[in-house]
Design a protein around this motif. Structure first.
Motif, PDB file in Angstrom:
ATOM      1  N   LEU A   7       0.859  -1.188   0.000  1.00 26.65           N
ATOM      2  CA  LEU A   7       0.000   0.000   0.000  1.00 26.65           C
ATOM      3  C   LEU A   7       0.889   1.230   0.000  1.00 26.65           C
ATOM      4  O   LEU A   7       1.799   1.341   0.819  1.00 26.65           O
ATOM      5  CB  LEU A   7      -0.906   0.020   1.238  1.00 26.65           C
ATOM      6  N   ILE A   8       0.615   2.165  -0.919  1.00 23.73           N
ATOM      7  CA  ILE A   8       1.316   3.442  -0.974  1.00 23.73           C
ATOM      8  C   ILE A   8       0.311   4.536  -0.652  1.00 23.73           C
ATOM      9  O   ILE A   8      -0.749   4.607  -1.266  1.00 23.73           O
ATOM     10  CB  ILE A   8       1.908   3.709  -2.367  1.00 23.73           C
ATOM     11  N   VAL A   9       0.642   5.389   0.321  1.00 23.26           N
ATOM     12  CA  VAL A   9      -0.180   6.562   0.640  1.00 23.26           C
ATOM     13  C   VAL A   9       0.670   7.776   0.284  1.00 23.26           C
ATOM     14  O   VAL A   9       1.654   8.068   0.937  1.00 23.26           O
ATOM     15  CB  VAL A   9      -0.594   6.596   2.127  1.00 23.26           C
ATOM     16  N   GLU A  10       0.291   8.450  -0.795  1.00 25.96           N
ATOM     17  CA  GLU A  10       1.082   9.553  -1.343  1.00 25.96           C
ATOM     18  C   GLU A  10       0.147  10.526  -2.054  1.00 25.96           C
ATOM     19  O   GLU A  10      -0.658  10.109  -2.873  1.00 25.96           O
ATOM     20  CB  GLU A  10       2.113   8.990  -2.330  1.00 25.96           C
ATOM     21  N   VAL A  30       0.149  -3.616  -6.069  1.00 25.71           N
ATOM     22  CA  VAL A  30       0.187  -2.301  -5.433  1.00 25.71           C
ATOM     23  C   VAL A  30      -1.202  -1.696  -5.356  1.00 25.71           C
ATOM     24  O   VAL A  30      -1.910  -1.608  -6.354  1.00 25.71           O
ATOM     25  CB  VAL A  30       1.124  -1.343  -6.201  1.00 25.71           C
ATOM     26  N   ASP A  31      -1.587  -1.292  -4.156  1.00 26.30           N
ATOM     27  CA  ASP A  31      -2.776  -0.477  -3.944  1.00 26.30           C
ATOM     28  C   ASP A  31      -2.282   0.899  -3.529  1.00 26.30           C
ATOM     29  O   ASP A  31      -1.168   1.041  -3.016  1.00 26.30           O
ATOM     30  CB  ASP A  31      -3.652  -1.062  -2.827  1.00 26.30           C
ATOM     31  N   PHE A  32      -3.092   1.910  -3.743  1.00 30.32           N
ATOM     32  CA  PHE A  32      -2.642   3.248  -3.392  1.00 30.32           C
ATOM     33  C   PHE A  32      -3.800   4.106  -2.922  1.00 30.32           C
ATOM     34  O   PHE A  32      -4.963   3.828  -3.192  1.00 30.32           O
ATOM     35  CB  PHE A  32      -1.946   3.919  -4.586  1.00 30.32           C
ATOM     36  N   ALA A  33      -3.437   5.154  -2.202  1.00 30.16           N
ATOM     37  CA  ALA A  33      -4.407   6.136  -1.732  1.00 30.16           C
ATOM     38  C   ALA A  33      -3.745   7.507  -1.799  1.00 30.16           C
ATOM     39  O   ALA A  33      -2.557   7.641  -1.510  1.00 30.16           O
ATOM     40  CB  ALA A  33      -4.840   5.832  -0.303  1.00 30.16           C
ATOM     41  N   TYR A  34      -4.527   8.511  -2.175  1.00 30.41           N
ATOM     42  CA  TYR A  34      -4.023   9.880  -2.229  1.00 30.41           C
ATOM     43  C   TYR A  34      -4.228  10.613  -0.911  1.00 30.41           C
ATOM     44  O   TYR A  34      -3.677  11.683  -0.711  1.00 30.41           O
ATOM     45  CB  TYR A  34      -4.710  10.674  -3.343  1.00 30.41           C
ATOM     46  N   ASP A  35      -5.041  10.050  -0.029  1.00 32.59           N
ATOM     47  CA  ASP A  35      -5.279  10.729   1.251  1.00 32.59           C
ATOM     48  C   ASP A  35      -5.262   9.722   2.397  1.00 32.59           C
ATOM     49  O   ASP A  35      -5.394   8.523   2.194  1.00 32.59           O
ATOM     50  CB  ASP A  35      -6.608  11.500   1.231  1.00 32.59           C
ATOM     51  N   GLY A  36      -5.066  10.257   3.593  1.00 34.53           N
ATOM     52  CA  GLY A  36      -4.914   9.412   4.770  1.00 34.53           C
ATOM     53  C   GLY A  36      -6.137   8.596   5.120  1.00 34.53           C
ATOM     54  O   GLY A  36      -6.023   7.452   5.558  1.00 34.53           O
ATOM     55  N   GLU A  37      -7.314   9.165   4.945  1.00 34.21           N
ATOM     56  CA  GLU A  37      -8.525   8.421   5.299  1.00 34.21           C
ATOM     57  C   GLU A  37      -8.704   7.196   4.415  1.00 34.21           C
ATOM     58  O   GLU A  37      -9.007   6.112   4.900  1.00 34.21           O
ATOM     59  CB  GLU A  37      -9.764   9.334   5.215  1.00 34.21           C
ATOM     60  N   LEU A  42      -8.037   1.276   3.602  1.00 39.20           N
ATOM     61  CA  LEU A  42      -7.403   0.161   2.894  1.00 39.20           C
ATOM     62  C   LEU A  42      -6.530  -0.654   3.835  1.00 39.20           C
ATOM     63  O   LEU A  42      -6.559  -1.886   3.821  1.00 39.20           O
ATOM     64  CB  LEU A  42      -6.571   0.684   1.725  1.00 39.20           C
ATOM     65  N   ALA A  43      -5.725   0.034   4.655  1.00 36.24           N
ATOM     66  CA  ALA A  43      -4.807  -0.658   5.563  1.00 36.24           C
ATOM     67  C   ALA A  43      -5.536  -1.562   6.546  1.00 36.24           C
ATOM     68  O   ALA A  43      -5.030  -2.620   6.917  1.00 36.24           O
ATOM     69  CB  ALA A  43      -3.960   0.365   6.318  1.00 36.24           C
ATOM     70  N   LEU A  44      -6.713  -1.144   6.954  1.00 37.74           N
ATOM     71  CA  LEU A  44      -7.466  -1.933   7.928  1.00 37.74           C
ATOM     72  C   LEU A  44      -8.348  -3.005   7.284  1.00 37.74           C
ATOM     73  O   LEU A  44      -8.827  -3.896   7.970  1.00 37.74           O
ATOM     74  CB  LEU A  44      -8.319  -1.008   8.797  1.00 37.74           C
ATOM     75  N   SER A  45      -8.522  -2.916   5.957  1.00 38.38           N
ATOM     76  CA  SER A  45      -9.426  -3.860   5.305  1.00 38.38           C
ATOM     77  C   SER A  45      -8.719  -4.979   4.545  1.00 38.38           C
ATOM     78  O   SER A  45      -9.354  -5.953   4.160  1.00 38.38           O
ATOM     79  CB  SER A  45     -10.352  -3.117   4.337  1.00 38.38           C
ATOM     80  N   ARG A  46      -7.419  -4.840   4.324  1.00 37.44           N
ATOM     81  CA  ARG A  46      -6.675  -5.835   3.552  1.00 37.44           C
ATOM     82  C   ARG A  46      -5.387  -6.207   4.270  1.00 37.44           C
ATOM     83  O   ARG A  46      -4.905  -5.482   5.117  1.00 37.44           O
ATOM     84  CB  ARG A  46      -6.331  -5.270   2.176  1.00 37.44           C
ATOM     85  N   LEU A  53       4.416   5.252   3.405  1.00 35.92           N
ATOM     86  CA  LEU A  53       3.697   6.477   3.776  1.00 35.92           C
ATOM     87  C   LEU A  53       4.637   7.663   3.659  1.00 35.92           C
ATOM     88  O   LEU A  53       5.709   7.679   4.271  1.00 35.92           O
ATOM     89  CB  LEU A  53       3.178   6.357   5.213  1.00 35.92           C
ATOM     90  N   ASP A  54       4.248   8.657   2.897  1.00 38.14           N
ATOM     91  CA  ASP A  54       5.015   9.882   2.698  1.00 38.14           C
ATOM     92  C   ASP A  54       5.098  10.657   4.012  1.00 38.14           C
ATOM     93  O   ASP A  54       4.075  10.963   4.626  1.00 38.14           O
ATOM     94  CB  ASP A  54       4.315  10.704   1.618  1.00 38.14           C
ATOM     95  N   LEU A  55       6.316  10.982   4.467  1.00 40.04           N
ATOM     96  CA  LEU A  55       6.484  11.735   5.718  1.00 40.04           C
ATOM     97  C   LEU A  55       5.838  13.111   5.670  1.00 40.04           C
ATOM     98  O   LEU A  55       5.430  13.643   6.695  1.00 40.04           O
ATOM     99  CB  LEU A  55       7.974  11.901   6.045  1.00 40.04           C
ATOM    100  N   ASP A  56       5.767  13.700   4.478  1.00 44.28           N
ATOM    101  CA  ASP A  56       5.160  15.025   4.340  1.00 44.28           C
ATOM    102  C   ASP A  56       3.648  14.964   4.219  1.00 44.28           C
ATOM    103  O   ASP A  56       2.973  15.984   4.218  1.00 44.28           O
ATOM    104  CB  ASP A  56       5.720  15.757   3.119  1.00 44.28           C
TER     105      ASP A  56
END
Length: 88
Positions: A7-10, A30-37, A42-46, A53-56
């Motif tokens: 999972l990429i959150v960026e 690869v799964d991805f998300a543009y926002d934290g929510e 995704l992180a809790l469902s798979r 996770l992007d530090l910024d």
């Protein structure tokens, strides 16, 4: 790397696409998300083997206070450098 799910959150589309393409070319799923929510859902469902996770990213500050999802083996928080080579 078959069956390895990442999972990429960026929130930067160009950065996300660069990371995603490289990982997919090496056989990762690869799964991805543009926002934290969305990333959190995704992180809790798979089951993920790795979360990047992007530090910024605004979600990074909150994520530091929350343990990894129980089924995730590892997590990476990424940073970037400016033109002078200083980490951001």
């Amino acid at each position: 790397m078959e069956n390895t799910r990442i999972l990429i959150v960026e929130d930067e589309p160009d950065v996300l696409q660069f990371i995603r393409q490289g990982l997919e070319e090496h056989g990762f799923t690869v799964d991805f998300a543009y926002d934290g929510e969305c990333g959190k859902k995704l992180a809790l469902s798979r089951n993920y083997d790795l979360i990047v996770l992007d530090l910024d990213h605004p979600a990074a500050q909150r994520a530091r206070a929350v343990p990894h999802p129980p089924r995730t083996r590892a997590g990476i928080q990424s940073a970037h450098a400016d033109g002078a080579g200083h980490a951001g």
